[in-house]
Design an enzyme around this catalytic site. Structure first.
Site, PDB file in Angstrom:
ATOM      1  N   ALA A 135     -72.046  32.863  10.626  1.00 29.35           N
ATOM      2  CA  ALA A 135     -73.481  33.131  10.425  1.00 29.35           C
ATOM      3  C   ALA A 135     -74.319  31.885  10.679  1.00 29.35           C
ATOM      4  O   ALA A 135     -75.429  31.978  11.216  1.00 29.35           O
ATOM      5  CB  ALA A 135     -73.735  33.675   9.025  1.00 29.35           C
ATOM      6  N   CYS A 136     -73.805  30.727  10.320  1.00 31.29           N
ATOM      7  CA  CYS A 136     -74.539  29.481  10.530  1.00 31.29           C
ATOM      8  C   CYS A 136     -74.723  29.204  12.023  1.00 31.29           C
ATOM      9  O   CYS A 136     -75.798  28.808  12.466  1.00 31.29           O
ATOM     10  CB  CYS A 136     -73.803  28.316   9.875  1.00 31.29           C
TER      11      CYS A 136
END
Length: 176
Positions: free
Chosen positions: A54-55
Site C-alpha cells: 500500500a505504501c
C-alpha cells in the site's frame, strides 16, 4: 490548550554533494526538526515501510502525483517519512521515480515515537514501524492530523482511508 508541535528530533540523512565524484556522491547530514519545519507550511505523511504494497502502490505515489497541487495551495514542502534508514528511503524513492516528495528517513523511529505513531509490527516481522498518517504542519505546529483507524489495536494490515493525498489536499483547499 497548547497546540501540539512536531517533536524535536534529528534526522540522519544522506544528501548529494556536487563536490564528491564517483559512484557515491552522497554524504551524511543531520537535519533538525527546526530546519525542516520552522517558518514553513509542510505536509508530512508517515507510513509503515518502504517497498510495502500500500505504501508503494498508493500512499507515496499519490503525494508525488499531487505535489504541484500542494505547492500551488501554499505548501512549501511535501515529506514522506518512515522508520527506514537513509539508504532504504533513497533506493525506494529512486525505484518509484520520486522526484518532488522529500524522502525523510526516521531510522530510529524517534519522530514516529514523538508523534505517538510508533507501533510494534513484530508479529509481522517488521519490528517497530510508523503508523500510517498525514499531517499539515505550520511553523512546527500540527494544524491537521489524519491518522488511519486502528492505531491502538495495531491490526495486521494498515488501511489507507484518510491519510491519502486527496484527503489532505481537500482539507488544505477548504482551509484556505
Amino acid at each position: 490548550m497548547t497546540p501540539k508541535t512536531v517533536p524535536d528530533v534529528i534526522f540522519h540523512t544522506r544528501v548529494r554533494n556536487p563536490a564528491l565524484e564517483g559512484d557515491n556522491p552522497f554524504e551524511w547530514k543531520d537535519v533538525s526538526t527546526e530546519e525542516i519545519f520552522a517558518g514553513k507550511r509542510v505536509v508530512v505523511f508517515g507510513l509503515p515501510g518502504a517497498f510495502t504494497p500500500a505504501c508503494s502502490e498508493s500512499h507515496l505515489p499519490g503525494y508525488e502525483r499531487l505535489h504541484d497541487d500542494f505547492i500551488a495551495a501554499g505548501i512549501d514542502r511535501v515529506i514522506c517519512t518512515s522508520v527506514n534508514d537513509a539508504f532504504v528511503m533513497f533506493q525506494w524513492g529512486k525505484a518509484r521515480g520520486i522526484e518532488k516528495t522529500m524522502m525523510l528517513p526516521d531510522g530510529n523511529g524517534d519522530f514516529a515515537a514523538g508523534m505517538g505513531m510508533l507501533v510494534d509490527r513484530s508479529s509481522q516481522g517488521m519490528g517497530k514501524r510508523s503508523w500510517r498518517y498525514a499531517m499539515l504542519v505550520e511553523d512546527r505546529v500540527i494544524t491537521a492530523l489524519f491518522s488511519e483507524p486502528g492505531l491502538r489495536d495495531n491490526p495486521p494490515g494498515v488501511p489507507l482511508l484518510v491519510a491519502d493525498a486527496e484527503t489532505m489536499l481537500t482539507h488544505i483547499r477548504q482551509k484556505g
